[in-house]
Design an enzyme around this catalytic site. Structure first.
Site, PDB file in Angstrom:
ATOM      1  N   CYS A   1       0.847  -1.193   0.000  1.00 33.71           N
ATOM      2  CA  CYS A   1       0.000   0.000   0.000  1.00 33.71           C
ATOM      3  C   CYS A   1       0.885   1.248   0.000  1.00 33.71           C
ATOM      4  O   CYS A   1       1.852   1.319   0.774  1.00 33.71           O
ATOM      5  CB  CYS A   1      -0.892  -0.008   1.239  1.00 33.71           C
TER       6      CYS A   1
ATOM      7  N   GLU B   1       2.174  -5.776   8.948  1.00 35.75           N
ATOM      8  CA  GLU B   1       2.602  -4.399   8.698  1.00 35.75           C
ATOM      9  C   GLU B   1       3.670  -3.967   9.687  1.00 35.75           C
ATOM     10  O   GLU B   1       4.655  -3.328   9.312  1.00 35.75           O
ATOM     11  CB  GLU B   1       1.412  -3.439   8.780  1.00 35.75           C
TER      12      GLU B   1
END
Length: 303
Positions: free
Chosen positions: A97, A131
Site C-alpha cells: 500500500c 505491517e
C-alpha cells in the site's frame, strides 16, 4: 424487513490495488502465483483467490524459492525480504500500500535521526502483525513496539523519542498513549515527536460507522477474525449498537438471532458493514442470507 449494505465498508484502496494486481498476474501466469502471507486478513477472499491459482507461502518456504515470482501484499515487507529475493533471483510483484510504503520510509529516516542523538523509535501497533514486521524492519528490528498502556513501562523517558503508529490502529487509543508519553517526556525534559500515521480513510470510516450503527435496529459486521482493523471497527459498532453480530462467513449467521420467542423477526432495519479487508461480495452474501430469514416480501438497499 430492510437490509442496508454500507457501500463505504469493504476493501480500502490499498487492498483493492493488491487484489487487482494479483488477479491480473494470475490471468497471465499459467502456473499460478506465490503470495508471501495471506493477501488479506479474510479467509473467504483468500480461498477465492486460491481457486484462481494464488498460493500462499510462509517465510520459511520463501527463503528456499528460486527463479520464480512472488507477490508482496499491501501490508508491506521488511528489507530482509527484498534481500532474499535478490539473492534467490525472485521477481517481487510489489503491491505494498502506498501509505504503508511512505510510512516505512519515514520510519527509516526517523530511526537514522534517533540513532545520531541516542534516541529511540516507538511503534504503536500489534506485535507480530505483518505491517508492523515491515515497519520495524526499517529500524533493523530495534524499535519498541507497544500496543497497551502496560507496555509503556519499558520506555526510557530520559532520551529523545519518536512515535509512529501502524496505519490501522485505533485513533482514540493512539491519542491517549501519545499524550501519556508526551507528559512523561516533558517531566523528564527529553524531546518527543509523534507522527500520526493512522490511515485517514480508516479514521473517517470509524466516524461513519457510528451513525450507520445508530440508524439500524441491528448490525452484522463481516470480517476475518485475524483483522486488527476489523476488531477495531467492530468495537465501534458495538459501542453504538448493542445488537451487533460479528461473522466471518455466512454460515455463522443464525436465524434465531434475528427472531423473537414467537419466531417473528425482531429487527425491521438491519445494516451490513465490514472491515477494510472484507470483500463486498461477502457482505452481499450476508444480506441475501438475512433476507431469506424473512418469508415476507424483501427489500434490499445499498446505502
Amino acid at each position: 424487513m430492510i437490509v442496508n449494505i454500507d457501500t463505504q465498508s469493504g476493501f480500502c484502496f490499498g487492498v483493492v490495488s493488491a487484489i487487482t494486481t494479483a488477479e491480473k498476474k494470475l490471468a497471465q501466469e499459467t502456473d499460478g502465483l506465490y503470495c508471501l502471507g495471506d493477501i488479506v486478513h479474510n479467509n473467504e477472499e483468500v480461498e477465492r483467490l486460491h481457486q484462481l491459482g494464488l498460493q500462499v507461502i510462509d517465510y520459511n518456504t520463501f527463503q528456499h524459492l528460486k527463479n520464480t515470482k512472488v507477490l508482496i501484499r499491501a501490508h508491506g515487507e521488511p528489507p530482509k525480504t527484498y534481500n532474499i529475493a535478490r539473492k534467490n533471483n525472485i521477481e517481487l510483484i510489489d503491491a505494498t500500500c502506498p501509505i504503508v510504503l511512505k510510512l516505512q520510509e519515514r520510519i527509516k529516516e526517523g530511526y537514522a535521526e534517533m540513532e545520531k542523538i541516542g534516541g529511540q523509535v516507538l511503534i504503536y501497533g500489534k506485535a507480530g502483525h505483518a505491517e508492523v514486521i515491515g515497519l520495524n524492519g526499517q529500524t533493523g528490528n530495534n524499535a519498541i513496539v507497544i500496543s497497551h498502556f502496560e507496555e509503556l513501562q519499558q520506555i526510557n523517558y530520559h532520551i529523545p523519542i519518536r512515535l509512529y503508529s501502524q496505519t490501522t490502529m485505533n485513533t482514540e487509543d493512539y491519542t491517549k498513549i501519545r499524550e501519556f508519553i508526551r507528559q512523561k517526556c516533558e517531566e523528564s525534559g527529553s524531546s518527543f515527536q509523534a507522527v500520526n500515521s493512522i490511515c485517514g480513510s480508516m479514521s473517517s470510516r470509524a466516524e461513519r460507522l457510528q451513525s450507520f450503527a445508530e440508524n439500524h435496529d441491528a448490525l452484522v459486521f463481516v470480517s476475518g477474525k485475524k483483522s486488527s482493523n476489523g476488531q477495531y471497527l467492530y468495537s465501534i459498532c458495538r459501542q453504538h449498537n448493542a445488537n451487533t453480530f460479528f461473522i466471518s462467513n455466512v454460515d455463522e449467521l443464525q436465524e434465531k438471532d434475528f427472531k423473537n420467542s414467537e419466531g417473528l423477526l425482531q429487527y425491521q432495519k438491519i445494516g451490513i458493514c465490514g472491515a477494510t479487508s472484507t470483500p463486498m461480495w461477502l457482505m452481499e452474501a450476508a444480506a441475501k442470507t438475512i433476507e431469506n430469514f424473512d418469508h415476507a416480501p424483501n427489500k434490499s438497499l445499498h446505502k
